[in-house]
Design a protein around this motif. Structure first.
Motif, short mmCIF file in Angstrom:
data_model
loop_
_atom_site.label_atom_id
_atom_site.label_comp_id
_atom_site.label_asym_id
_atom_site.label_seq_id
_atom_site.Cartn_x
_atom_site.Cartn_y
_atom_site.Cartn_z
N PHE A 100 0.82 -1.21 0.00
CA PHE A 100 0.00 0.00 0.00
C PHE A 100 0.86 1.27 0.00
O PHE A 100 0.47 2.29 -0.57
N LEU A 101 2.02 1.19 0.63
CA LEU A 101 2.94 2.33 0.62
C LEU A 101 3.41 2.60 -0.81
O LEU A 101 3.46 3.76 -1.25
N PHE A 102 3.75 1.53 -1.53
CA PHE A 102 4.16 1.67 -2.93
C PHE A 102 3.04 2.29 -3.76
O PHE A 102 3.26 3.21 -4.55
N LEU A 103 1.81 1.78 -3.57
CA LEU A 103 0.66 2.30 -4.31
C LEU A 103 0.43 3.78 -3.99
O LEU A 103 0.15 4.59 -4.88
N THR A 104 0.58 4.14 -2.73
CA THR A 104 0.37 5.53 -2.31
C THR A 104 1.38 6.46 -2.95
O THR A 104 1.04 7.56 -3.42
N ILE A 105 2.64 6.02 -3.01
CA ILE A 105 3.68 6.85 -3.61
C ILE A 105 3.43 7.02 -5.11
O ILE A 105 3.52 8.12 -5.65
N ILE A 106 3.08 5.92 -5.78
CA ILE A 106 2.85 5.97 -7.22
C ILE A 106 1.67 6.88 -7.56
O ILE A 106 1.71 7.68 -8.50
N ARG A 107 0.58 6.75 -6.79
CA ARG A 107 -0.64 7.51 -7.09
C ARG A 107 -0.67 8.89 -6.45
O ARG A 107 -1.42 9.75 -6.86
N GLY A 108 0.17 9.10 -5.43
CA GLY A 108 0.05 10.33 -4.66
C GLY A 108 1.08 11.40 -4.94
O GLY A 108 0.92 12.54 -4.52
N VAL A 109 2.17 11.04 -5.61
CA VAL A 109 3.22 12.01 -5.87
C VAL A 109 3.13 12.46 -7.33
O VAL A 109 3.37 11.68 -8.25
N GLY A 110 2.75 13.69 -7.55
CA GLY A 110 2.67 14.24 -8.91
C GLY A 110 1.50 13.73 -9.72
O GLY A 110 1.52 13.78 -10.94
N ALA A 111 0.47 13.18 -9.04
CA ALA A 111 -0.70 12.64 -9.75
C ALA A 111 -1.97 13.19 -9.11
O ALA A 111 -1.99 13.53 -7.93
N ALA A 131 -14.84 -1.88 4.77
CA ALA A 131 -14.20 -1.17 5.88
C ALA A 131 -13.78 0.23 5.45
O ALA A 131 -13.92 1.20 6.20
N SER A 132 -13.27 0.32 4.22
CA SER A 132 -12.85 1.63 3.69
C SER A 132 -14.05 2.57 3.56
O SER A 132 -13.94 3.77 3.81
N TYR A 133 -15.20 2.01 3.17
CA TYR A 133 -16.40 2.83 3.02
C TYR A 133 -16.83 3.42 4.36
O TYR A 133 -17.34 4.55 4.44
N LEU A 134 -16.64 2.66 5.43
CA LEU A 134 -17.01 3.15 6.76
C LEU A 134 -16.04 4.20 7.29
O LEU A 134 -16.39 5.01 8.15
N ILE A 135 -14.80 4.18 6.75
CA ILE A 135 -13.75 5.05 7.30
C ILE A 135 -13.49 6.26 6.41
O ILE A 135 -13.40 7.39 6.90
N VAL A 136 -13.34 6.03 5.09
CA VAL A 136 -12.85 7.08 4.19
C VAL A 136 -13.83 8.25 4.01
O VAL A 136 -13.44 9.42 4.18
N PRO A 137 -15.12 8.03 3.63
CA PRO A 137 -16.02 9.18 3.43
C PRO A 137 -16.12 10.11 4.64
O PRO A 137 -16.08 11.33 4.47
N PRO A 138 -16.22 9.57 5.89
CA PRO A 138 -16.25 10.50 7.03
C PRO A 138 -14.98 11.34 7.16
O PRO A 138 -15.04 12.51 7.53
N ILE A 139 -13.82 10.72 6.84
CA ILE A 139 -12.57 11.47 6.92
C ILE A 139 -12.55 12.62 5.92
O ILE A 139 -12.11 13.74 6.22
N LEU A 140 -13.06 12.34 4.69
CA LEU A 140 -13.05 13.35 3.64
C LEU A 140 -14.29 14.24 3.65
O LEU A 140 -14.38 15.20 2.88
N GLY A 141 -15.25 13.94 4.53
CA GLY A 141 -16.48 14.72 4.59
C GLY A 141 -17.34 14.53 3.36
O GLY A 141 -18.03 15.46 2.92
N GLY A 196 -0.96 8.12 6.49
CA GLY A 196 -1.58 7.77 7.76
C GLY A 196 -2.51 6.58 7.63
O GLY A 196 -2.53 5.68 8.48
N TYR A 197 -3.27 6.55 6.53
CA TYR A 197 -4.18 5.44 6.26
C TYR A 197 -3.39 4.14 6.05
O TYR A 197 -3.77 3.07 6.54
N VAL A 198 -2.27 4.25 5.34
CA VAL A 198 -1.43 3.07 5.08
C VAL A 198 -0.93 2.46 6.38
O VAL A 198 -1.07 1.25 6.61
N PHE A 199 -0.36 3.28 7.24
CA PHE A 199 0.31 2.74 8.43
C PHE A 199 -0.65 2.37 9.55
O PHE A 199 -0.24 1.68 10.50
N THR A 200 -1.91 2.77 9.45
CA THR A 200 -2.88 2.35 10.47
C THR A 200 -3.74 1.18 10.01
O THR A 200 -4.01 0.25 10.78
N MET A 201 -4.14 1.20 8.73
CA MET A 201 -5.08 0.19 8.24
C MET A 201 -4.42 -0.98 7.52
O MET A 201 -4.90 -2.11 7.60
N ALA A 202 -3.33 -0.73 6.80
CA ALA A 202 -2.69 -1.81 6.03
C ALA A 202 -2.26 -2.98 6.91
O ALA A 202 -2.47 -4.14 6.53
#
Length: 356
Positions: free
Chosen positions: A23-34, A100-110, A49-55
């Motif tokens: 997940f860290l690899f995926l985050t870097i690929i999708r999150g840096v310059g994209a 699980a992501s559906y229960l966590i992610v939308p509330p975090i992003l509002g 934060g999501y990677v290191f708590t949920m992965a």
């Protein structure tokens, strides 16, 4: 904590670490310059934060699925069916992850988003494919590790076996008694099934920290690092654990094969060399007189009417045990210039099939 539970925790720990890195690899690929086209768009730090708590949690779930496949399905299922079951478990794992992501992610992003829209959000399908691929890849790597035995895959990747090196090890040569009679009676197909069943049941010796080195016909070779084999009499108890496992299935073997398979074993301890051999089919190989002597000792079981023989060298290193050892004298083993003093193990338990 017994060895079986340690092994389970090692699997869960490996999967948790593997999924965190994936997940860290995926985050870097999708999150840096994209940028994301869909509604779900984390900033990079939030993603970390999501990677290191949920992965690690999702990794533990995936690891537990692997434990189920190994302990409850592997012995009863063909490789093809096991792959289908493992894929089904991977899909189940992905479903749990998405919910699980559906229960966590939308509330975090509002975000106010339906479950269907969340599942089929733009860019989700490649992520699902990535998750399934990683899960199946990790399961395949674990199967390769099982084929090499112990932790040898990691050691091979580190290059520890590229050059021959010495180790102190215990070896057990385990052979089916009356194998020729069984083969003639059962025929080669049914006899092969008998061997397959026996060696499946031999898996119980993992609890005695044994590494299954090789299967050669109706013979299996077990090995331990000396400290592991001597601890708690593991090298001796493994034989009686296996014998006990066969006795538990006595009715099954009698109904299926009209016999109860029994084994004889020879044990020895000493210095061996270990190295990686082969170009197109790689294998971890052990060489040395220690192994040859263990094989020769096992070859004396029928002649001496014993089921478990061991060298004086190993007997002395076991120290105080719950086992009585009966000396069988100095015997000139085939291929050796000097005699070797060997002993027969005589377990003190009332039921000699039970682990000590």
């Amino acid at each position: 904590m017994n060895f079986k539970n340690k092994r389970r925790w090692r699997i869960i720990g490996t999967y948790s670490l593997g999924w965190t890195l994936a997940f860290l690899f995926l985050t870097i690929i999708r999150g840096v310059g994209a940028t994301e086209d869909g509604a779900i768009d984390f900033d990079f730090l939030t993603s970390l934060g999501y990677v290191f708590t949920m992965a690690p949690v999702f990794g533990a779930i995936s690891g537990y699925a692997q434990i189920i496949a190994l302990e409850r399905l592997y012995k009863r299922t063909s490789a093809k069916k096991l792959l289908i079951i493992r894929l089904s478990l991977s899909i189940l794992f992905l479903t749990i992850l998405v919910l699980a992501s559906y229960l966590i992610v939308p509330p975090i992003l509002g975000l106010e988003i339906s479950l269907i829209d969340f599942i089929f959000d733009k860019g989700s399908l490649p992520i699902y494919f990535y998750i399934l691929t990683i899960d199946i890849f990790m399961a395949a790597v674990w199967q390769v590790n099982m084929m090499l035995g112990g932790n040898n895959l990691w050691k091979m990747l580190q290059g520890k076996f590229y050059e021959p090196r010495e180790e102190n090890r215990i070896f057990m040569f385990l052979d089916l008694k009356d194998s020729t009679k069984h083969a003639e009676k059962l025929g080669h197909i049914k006899y092969s099934r008998l061997i397959q069943e026996c060696f499946n049941d031999l898996g119980v010796v993992i609890e005695n920290e044994a590494e299954i080195y090789q299967y050669v016909g109706d013979e299996a070779i077990l090995t331990w690092q000396s400290k592991n084999g001597l601890r708690n009499q593991n090298c001796i108890n493994a034989f009686y654990s296996f014998k006990s496992e066969l006795l538990k299935k006595k009715s099954y073997y009698l109904d299926s094969y009209d016999c109860l398979p029994t084994f004889k074993a020879g044990l020895n301890e000493g210095v061996v060399t270990v190295t990686e051999v082969g170009k197109y089919k790689k294998e971890i190989a052990y060489h040395g007189d220690t192994i040859n002597t263990a094989a020769r000792i096992q070859g004396k079981c029928n002649e001496l009417g014993q089921e478990l023989l061991l060298s004086e060298n190993l007997k002395n290193k076991l120290g105080n045990t719950t086992i009585a050892f009966e000396p069988k004298g100095n015997i000139l083993l085939k291929g050796k210039a000097t005699e070797v003093k060997i002993f027969a193990a005589q377990p003190s338990t009332a039921n000699k099939g039970e682990p000590l």
